[in-house]
Design a protein around this motif. Structure first.
Motif, PDB file in Angstrom:
ATOM      1  N   PHE A  15      18.820  42.230  35.506  1.00 38.16           N
ATOM      2  CA  PHE A  15      18.786  42.852  34.064  1.00 38.16           C
ATOM      3  C   PHE A  15      19.762  43.720  33.612  1.00 38.16           C
ATOM      4  CE2 PHE A  15      14.569  41.802  35.833  1.00 38.16           C
ATOM      5  CZ  PHE A  15      13.927  40.896  34.998  1.00 38.16           C
ATOM      6  N   LYS A  45      21.075  36.771  27.929  1.00 40.32           N
ATOM      7  CA  LYS A  45      20.853  35.406  27.656  1.00 40.32           C
ATOM      8  C   LYS A  45      21.822  34.806  26.829  1.00 40.32           C
ATOM      9  CE  LYS A  45      17.076  32.901  25.271  1.00 40.32           C
ATOM     10  NZ  LYS A  45      15.781  32.967  24.581  1.00 40.32           N
ATOM     11  N   THR A 140       7.191  41.288  34.767  1.00 39.26           N
ATOM     12  CA  THR A 140       8.318  40.599  33.901  1.00 39.26           C
ATOM     13  C   THR A 140       7.330  39.299  33.387  1.00 39.26           C
ATOM     14  OG1 THR A 140       9.063  39.443  35.934  1.00 39.26           O
ATOM     15  CG2 THR A 140      10.081  41.400  35.276  1.00 39.26           C
ATOM     16  N   ASP A 143      10.456  33.682  28.977  1.00 36.78           N
ATOM     17  CA  ASP A 143      10.320  32.932  27.734  1.00 36.78           C
ATOM     18  C   ASP A 143      10.700  31.332  27.849  1.00 36.78           C
ATOM     19  OD1 ASP A 143      13.330  32.371  28.047  1.00 36.78           O
ATOM     20  OD2 ASP A 143      13.778  33.985  26.509  1.00 36.78           O
ATOM     21  N   TRP A 147      14.512  32.581  30.725  1.00 31.56           N
ATOM     22  CA  TRP A 147      14.877  33.894  30.954  1.00 31.56           C
ATOM     23  C   TRP A 147      13.822  35.043  30.815  1.00 31.56           C
ATOM     24  CZ3 TRP A 147      20.011  35.208  31.361  1.00 31.56           C
ATOM     25  CH2 TRP A 147      21.025  33.955  31.048  1.00 31.56           C
ATOM     26  N   PHE A 149      12.117  38.778  30.904  1.00 29.13           N
ATOM     27  CA  PHE A 149      12.194  39.800  30.151  1.00 29.13           C
ATOM     28  C   PHE A 149      10.913  40.807  30.482  1.00 29.13           C
ATOM     29  CE2 PHE A 149       9.321  37.095  27.873  1.00 29.13           C
ATOM     30  CZ  PHE A 149       8.359  37.829  27.203  1.00 29.13           C
ATOM     31  N   HIS A 150      10.965  42.125  30.029  1.00 26.00           N
ATOM     32  CA  HIS A 150      10.042  42.876  30.278  1.00 26.00           C
ATOM     33  C   HIS A 150       8.989  43.165  29.184  1.00 26.00           C
ATOM     34  CE1 HIS A 150      11.702  44.270  33.995  1.00 26.00           C
ATOM     35  NE2 HIS A 150      12.969  44.019  33.481  1.00 26.00           N
ATOM     36  N   GLU A 177      18.927  43.971  29.769  1.00 26.88           N
ATOM     37  CA  GLU A 177      18.856  42.678  29.355  1.00 26.88           C
ATOM     38  C   GLU A 177      18.184  41.823  29.799  1.00 26.88           C
ATOM     39  OE1 GLU A 177      23.051  41.619  28.707  1.00 26.88           O
ATOM     40  OE2 GLU A 177      23.737  43.911  28.285  1.00 26.88           O
ATOM     41  N   GLN A 178      18.094  40.433  29.419  1.00 27.07           N
ATOM     42  CA  GLN A 178      17.225  39.262  30.033  1.00 27.07           C
ATOM     43  C   GLN A 178      18.020  39.048  31.148  1.00 27.07           C
ATOM     44  OE1 GLN A 178      15.946  37.427  25.996  1.00 27.07           O
ATOM     45  NE2 GLN A 178      14.615  36.430  27.656  1.00 27.07           N
ATOM     46  N   HIS A 179      17.162  38.202  32.063  1.00 30.78           N
ATOM     47  CA  HIS A 179      17.806  37.819  33.416  1.00 30.78           C
ATOM     48  C   HIS A 179      17.333  36.270  33.579  1.00 30.78           C
ATOM     49  CE1 HIS A 179      19.677  38.667  37.367  1.00 30.78           C
ATOM     50  NE2 HIS A 179      18.968  37.822  37.704  1.00 30.78           N
TER      51      HIS A 179
END
Length: 262
Positions: A15, A45, A140, A143, A147, A149-150, A177-179
């Protein structure tokens, strides 16, 4: 003439981009040491299929190879998730291996900062299985494009930045950031930690990669390599570069000063 100290190459956790570590990078550089951070493929992303752990490993290897070809010795440092692609990336990159091939430079030590280190053919989920039903609740979400996200940053802050106030922890989570979720499912195919001496920064107050998991990782390394891990223990959370930057900088200095010594 004194020998040149190794270059430290820092692999971020999940992230976060390299800028997350600016404070410790700047402080370490100000002491006259050489350091650079890797911008991992799985953070931030992007269009198309989400990158894999293997994409990160290939990118780490390309950064390290370039430095080694310049004749530099390298201490490779990985934080959190970064421990997996860092381990994967080391094939053929140790200084000993490169010397046998008539090449200069190479990795003289790998160091893990409260990092996830699997056995061969394991992924991160297998590492955390040691916790059983004590595993932290998932904080987490994923999407529709794969990806992570929190969704509740306040909960994330309590796990990741437990040394900080809730308000300060939230500020840091908002830098995330997204992972890529697939990167956490990819299995380790090369146990690079068997090739070089290993150090580990053990964060005793970590709620994200709890002490039981960290000890399991150390045990895996020692079993595979037949060598003791050089362990430094601190009473801090999962991101000591934020909560205790002076301790991390001192550890970085320790790593480059011992270099490849067993």
């Amino acid at each position: 003439m004194a020998a040149e100290k190794p270059t430290l190459v820092l692999v971020p956790g999940s992230f976060v981009p390299p800028s997350f570590y600016t404070n410790v990078i700047s402080a370490f550089s100000s002491k006259g040491y050489s350091i650079q951070a890797v911008d991992t493929c799985t953070v931030g992303k992007k269009p198309g299929a989400p990158p894999t752990m293997y994409d990160d490993a290939a990118h780490i290897a390309s950064v390290v190879s370039k430095l080694a070809d310049e004749g530099k010795d390298i201490v490779l440092v990985a934080h959190s998730y970064g421990g997996i692609p860092t381990s994967e990336s080391l094939k053929g990159l140790s200084k000993d291996t490169r010397e046998k091939e008539g090449k200069k430079g190479g990795v003289v030590r790998v160091a893990y900062m409260t990092a996830v280190v699997p056995e061969l053919e394991e992924n991160s989920a297998a590492v955390f299985s040691v916790l059983g039903d004590q595993a932290p609740s998932a904080y987490t979400a994923v999407d529709e494009d794969g990806w992570m996200f929190h969704p509740t940053p306040e909960i994330t802050a309590g796990y990741v930045f437990s040394d900080l106030s809730p308000e300060e922890g939230l500020k840091w989570v908002n830098k995330f950031e997204q992972h890529s979720v697939v990167s956490f499912t990819n299995e380790l195919t090369y146990a690079g930690y068997k090739d070089v001496p290993v150090s580990y920064l053990f964060c005793e107050e970590d709620k994200c990669v709890p002490p039981m998991v960290q000890q399991r990782c150390i045990d895996v390394i020692e079993k595979a390599s037949g060598r003791n891990v050089d362990v430094t223990r601190v009473k801090n959370d999962h991101c000591p570069s934020v909560s205790a930057p002076e301790k991390v900088v001192d550890w970085f200095v320790h790593l480059v000063e011992i270099g490849g010594k067993a």
